[in-house]
Design a protein around this motif. Structure first.
Motif, PDB file in Angstrom:
ATOM      1  N   ARG A 345     -30.138  65.015  49.444  1.00  0.00           N
ATOM      2  CA  ARG A 345     -29.538  65.891  48.436  1.00  0.00           C
ATOM      3  C   ARG A 345     -30.620  66.678  47.713  1.00  0.00           C
ATOM      4  NH1 ARG A 345     -26.850  60.841  45.748  1.00  0.00           N
ATOM      5  NH2 ARG A 345     -28.518  59.940  47.008  1.00  0.00           N
ATOM      6  N   ARG A 346     -30.153  67.715  47.024  1.00  0.00           N
ATOM      7  CA  ARG A 346     -31.064  68.495  46.195  1.00  0.00           C
ATOM      8  C   ARG A 346     -30.645  68.345  44.738  1.00  0.00           C
ATOM      9  NH1 ARG A 346     -30.145  72.208  50.413  1.00  0.00           N
ATOM     10  NH2 ARG A 346     -31.972  72.536  51.740  1.00  0.00           N
ATOM     11  N   ALA A 347     -31.634  68.332  43.874  1.00  0.00           N
ATOM     12  CA  ALA A 347     -31.370  68.260  42.436  1.00  0.00           C
ATOM     13  C   ALA A 347     -32.246  69.286  41.728  1.00  0.00           C
ATOM     14  CB  ALA A 347     -31.668  66.861  41.896  1.00  0.00           C
ATOM     15  N   ARG A 348     -31.637  69.968  40.764  1.00  0.00           N
ATOM     16  CA  ARG A 348     -32.384  70.942  39.951  1.00  0.00           C
ATOM     17  C   ARG A 348     -32.377  70.434  38.511  1.00  0.00           C
ATOM     18  NH1 ARG A 348     -34.257  76.095  40.154  1.00  0.00           N
ATOM     19  NH2 ARG A 348     -34.183  77.329  38.227  1.00  0.00           N
ATOM     20  N   VAL A 349     -33.555  70.222  37.979  1.00  0.00           N
ATOM     21  CA  VAL A 349     -33.706  69.672  36.619  1.00  0.00           C
ATOM     22  C   VAL A 349     -34.335  70.747  35.727  1.00  0.00           C
ATOM     23  CG1 VAL A 349     -34.605  67.790  35.231  1.00  0.00           C
ATOM     24  CG2 VAL A 349     -34.120  67.412  37.665  1.00  0.00           C
ATOM     25  N   ARG A 350     -33.742  70.936  34.554  1.00  0.00           N
ATOM     26  CA  ARG A 350     -34.287  71.888  33.575  1.00  0.00           C
ATOM     27  C   ARG A 350     -34.663  71.101  32.316  1.00  0.00           C
ATOM     28  NH1 ARG A 350     -34.843  77.037  33.672  1.00  0.00           N
ATOM     29  NH2 ARG A 350     -35.046  78.260  31.768  1.00  0.00           N
ATOM     30  N   THR A 378     -37.114  71.776  41.280  1.00  0.00           N
ATOM     31  CA  THR A 378     -36.111  71.496  42.317  1.00  0.00           C
ATOM     32  C   THR A 378     -36.638  70.366  43.187  1.00  0.00           C
ATOM     33  OG1 THR A 378     -35.380  73.803  42.344  1.00  0.00           O
ATOM     34  CG2 THR A 378     -34.767  72.435  44.225  1.00  0.00           C
ATOM     35  N   LEU A 379     -35.829  69.334  43.324  1.00  0.00           N
ATOM     36  CA  LEU A 379     -36.238  68.130  44.028  1.00  0.00           C
ATOM     37  C   LEU A 379     -35.332  67.857  45.226  1.00  0.00           C
ATOM     38  CD1 LEU A 379     -36.614  65.887  40.857  1.00  0.00           C
ATOM     39  CD2 LEU A 379     -38.462  67.093  42.042  1.00  0.00           C
ATOM     40  N   GLN A 380     -35.887  67.175  46.206  1.00  0.00           N
ATOM     41  CA  GLN A 380     -35.100  66.679  47.339  1.00  0.00           C
ATOM     42  C   GLN A 380     -35.082  65.159  47.263  1.00  0.00           C
ATOM     43  OE1 GLN A 380     -35.493  68.240  51.526  1.00  0.00           O
ATOM     44  NE2 GLN A 380     -36.312  66.192  51.883  1.00  0.00           N
ATOM     45  N   ILE A 381     -33.876  64.585  47.326  1.00  0.00           N
ATOM     46  CA  ILE A 381     -33.739  63.138  47.175  1.00  0.00           C
ATOM     47  C   ILE A 381     -33.098  62.551  48.423  1.00  0.00           C
ATOM     48  CG2 ILE A 381     -32.808  61.276  45.771  1.00  0.00           C
ATOM     49  CD1 ILE A 381     -32.679  64.693  44.295  1.00  0.00           C
ATOM     50  N   GLU A 382     -33.748  61.553  48.967  1.00  0.00           N
ATOM     51  CA  GLU A 382     -33.212  60.844  50.123  1.00  0.00           C
ATOM     52  C   GLU A 382     -32.939  59.401  49.707  1.00  0.00           C
ATOM     53  OE1 GLU A 382     -34.320  59.863  54.801  1.00  0.00           O
ATOM     54  OE2 GLU A 382     -35.693  61.016  53.546  1.00  0.00           O
ATOM     55  N   GLY A 383     -31.683  58.980  49.869  1.00  0.00           N
ATOM     56  CA  GLY A 383     -31.317  57.623  49.477  1.00  0.00           C
ATOM     57  C   GLY A 383     -30.819  57.577  48.039  1.00  0.00           C
ATOM     58  N   GLN A 384     -31.026  56.457  47.374  1.00  0.00           N
ATOM     59  CA  GLN A 384     -30.519  56.253  46.022  1.00  0.00           C
ATOM     60  C   GLN A 384     -31.293  57.083  44.994  1.00  0.00           C
ATOM     61  OE1 GLN A 384     -27.808  54.461  45.340  1.00  0.00           O
ATOM     62  NE2 GLN A 384     -27.581  53.991  47.518  1.00  0.00           N
ATOM     63  N   MET A 385     -30.594  57.431  43.915  1.00  0.00           N
ATOM     64  CA  MET A 385     -31.201  58.259  42.869  1.00  0.00           C
ATOM     65  C   MET A 385     -31.677  57.438  41.669  1.00  0.00           C
ATOM     66  SD  MET A 385     -28.747  61.631  42.833  1.00  0.00           S
ATOM     67  CE  MET A 385     -29.889  62.470  41.744  1.00  0.00           C
ATOM     68  N   ASP A 386     -31.579  56.137  41.764  1.00  0.00           N
ATOM     69  CA  ASP A 386     -31.884  55.291  40.616  1.00  0.00           C
ATOM     70  C   ASP A 386     -33.315  55.509  40.105  1.00  0.00           C
ATOM     71  OD1 ASP A 386     -31.148  53.000  38.818  1.00  0.00           O
ATOM     72  OD2 ASP A 386     -32.862  52.103  39.848  1.00  0.00           O
ATOM     73  N   GLY A 387     -34.289  55.574  41.038  1.00  0.00           N
ATOM     74  CA  GLY A 387     -35.683  55.757  40.639  1.00  0.00           C
ATOM     75  C   GLY A 387     -35.904  57.082  39.939  1.00  0.00           C
ATOM     76  N   LEU A 388     -35.250  58.137  40.424  1.00  0.00           N
ATOM     77  CA  LEU A 388     -35.398  59.448  39.797  1.00  0.00           C
ATOM     78  C   LEU A 388     -34.783  59.457  38.399  1.00  0.00           C
ATOM     79  CD1 LEU A 388     -36.120  62.451  39.852  1.00  0.00           C
ATOM     80  CD2 LEU A 388     -33.910  62.864  40.981  1.00  0.00           C
ATOM     81  N   ILE A 389     -33.610  58.878  38.251  1.00  0.00           N
ATOM     82  CA  ILE A 389     -32.935  58.866  36.944  1.00  0.00           C
ATOM     83  C   ILE A 389     -33.793  58.128  35.908  1.00  0.00           C
ATOM     84  CG2 ILE A 389     -30.894  58.076  35.683  1.00  0.00           C
ATOM     85  CD1 ILE A 389     -30.385  60.430  37.552  1.00  0.00           C
ATOM     86  N   LYS A 390     -34.386  57.030  36.292  1.00  0.00           N
ATOM     87  CA  LYS A 390     -35.234  56.268  35.366  1.00  0.00           C
ATOM     88  C   LYS A 390     -36.482  57.066  34.982  1.00  0.00           C
ATOM     89  CE  LYS A 390     -33.714  51.676  36.861  1.00  0.00           C
ATOM     90  NZ  LYS A 390     -34.086  50.424  37.579  1.00  0.00           N
TER      91      LYS A 390
END
Length: 431
Positions: A345-350, A378-390
């Motif tokens: 997935r892709r995520a865009r954080v501001r 802009t990030l690309q995430i493979e698998g769970q997003m838990d680490g990114l959210i933290k």
């Protein structure tokens, strides 16, 4: 012989029509006793005038069997219904009447649909293991493993030549595989093909129907082959929903309307299993949506659906599970939603203030694709997003957007790769 004359009499007059048979009998009698004798005399006279001896020796009365044969061939080619066809509509039993139990007081009660009581929900309805099929030097299917559980809708996707059509045809014993085992509805289709086909509804990728029949005639023919199981009222409702005119000859139909006939014939007898090869091919978007609704309703009534498609949006809409076929092998089978949600997935954080994007490079499964003035990344995430959210919790975030890939993007990812995912030891299961 009398038998030949009777056959021609029935075909000439009209099968099922008493008046037609009588007219046919009178016509043949006049032909044999009067017309052929006079015509023979005219031919002899012509031979005498022209000096052609062959014409003087012709005896049309003695050639009556040949003439009957010519009449029979001409009628079968150009007017199968006869001179006076049967006009009385043949009404099929309703589904309720077919399922009813006889009793002294009349018809009482209704049985449950056959497939709801005969299918074990804990066992696969389709069980394919190690299926292989070659055409000359071309390997169409290579060690394909797949199981489909009762009551599910499972789709297989792949480009032309990936083995989708070959797999479906092997399930009905329309072609014989070179290796592997196949069980359909608990049966071996090679040992009991008629039983499998009687309980399945099949729509081939290229439907061929007798052009001389009307749509209704073709459907009645298919119904007769299945023992007259269809409720004709249900057939008419299917035709109405697909905007199909049953009175038009097949030869006058467009490709899309012929496809509608194919869809109706696959659904008309309420089969236990639907095997559909590109079911919406050639249909306009509105009819495509109606076909998808019909498939969903069939599943709601207990039918298992296994279909192939190039239209990934329709697979994403109705299929509970999807199998991706690559070079004759199933490279992935998973729940459609799970396949999408667990893909890259892709995520865009501001951010509210400038932030160093390198802080996210060490998070497992996260890759920085782009950064803009330190305020957005802009990030690309493979698998769970838990680490990114933290990790993001340590920074002031103004906006966070995620984008899930479509099934089409996932599909293209498998085909863009030089090699597929790691093979598994056990057959993949589609529930």
């Amino acid at each position: 012989p009398v038998s030949v004359m009777v056959l021609v009499m029935v075909v000439l007059g009209g099968m099922g029509s008493v008046a037609g048979v009588i007219i046919g009998a009178l016509s043949l009698q006049l032909l044999q006793s009067w017309f052929l004798q006079d015509l023979t005399q005219w031919v002899h006279a012509l031979g005498s005038v022209t000096g052609i001896g062959f014409l003087e020796r012709i005896d049309l009365v003695q050639s009556i069997e040949l003439i009957f044969g010519v009449i029979l061939v001409v009628m079968m080619l150009y007017r199968r219904q006869g001179i006076i066809p049967e006009r009385r509509a043949v009404t099929a039993l309703t589904h309720a009447q077919q399922a009813a139990m006889p009793s002294r007081g009349g018809i009482k009660g209704e049985l449950k649909p056959i497939h709801r009581k005969s299918v074990d929900p804990s066992r696969p309805l389709l069980d394919i293991r190690g299926l292989a099929k070659s055409f000359g030097g071309i390997q169409a299917v290579k060690s394909l493993d797949l199981t489909v559980m009762p009551g599910s809708i499972v789709a297989v996707i792949g480009p032309n030549g990936s083995g989708k059509t070959t797999t479906i045809r092997c399930l009905l014993d329309l072609i014989r595989p070179d290796g592997g085992t196949v069980r359909v509805l608990g049966l071996d289709p090679q040992a009991e093909p008629d039983k499998v086909r009687a309980r399945a509804g099949y729509l081939p990728g290229e439907l061929r129907i007798d052009d001389n029949r009307t749509s209704e005639g073709a459907l009645r023919y298919f119904n007769a082959l299945r023992g007259g199981k269809a409720d004709w009222g249900f057939v008419r409702r299917l035709a109405e929903r697909l905007d199909l005119d049953l009175k038009l000859p097949i030869r006058n139909l467009s490709k899309g309307n012929k496809q509608k006939v194919g869809v109706v014939q696959a659904l008309m007898h309420r089969p236990e299993l639907l095997l559909l090869d590109e079911p919406t091919s050639g249909l306009d978007p509105l009819v495509q949506q109606e076909v998808l609704r019909l498939i969903g309703e069939a599943q709601g009534n207990g039918t298992t659906v296994f279909f192939s498609s190039h239209i990934l949006s329709e697979v994403q809409e109705i299929a509970g599970r999807v199998g991706i076929i690559r070079r004759g092998e199933v490279v992935e089978v998973a729940e459609t939603k799970s396949l999408i949600h667990h893909a890259v997935r892709r995520a865009r954080v501001r951010f509210a203030q400038p932030t160093d994007a390198s802080a996210f490079t060490g998070i497992p499964g996260v890759k920085v694709l782009a950064r803009d003035d330190g305020l957005s990344v802009t990030l690309q995430i493979e698998g769970q997003m838990d680490g990114l959210i933290k990790a993001l919790a340590r920074y002031p975030v103004n906006d966070f957007e995620t984008e899930y890939p479509s099934l089409e993007e996932i599909f293209l990812t498998y085909y863009a790769a030089n090699s597929g995912p790691r093979p598994t030891a056990e057959p993949k299961e589609a529930r």
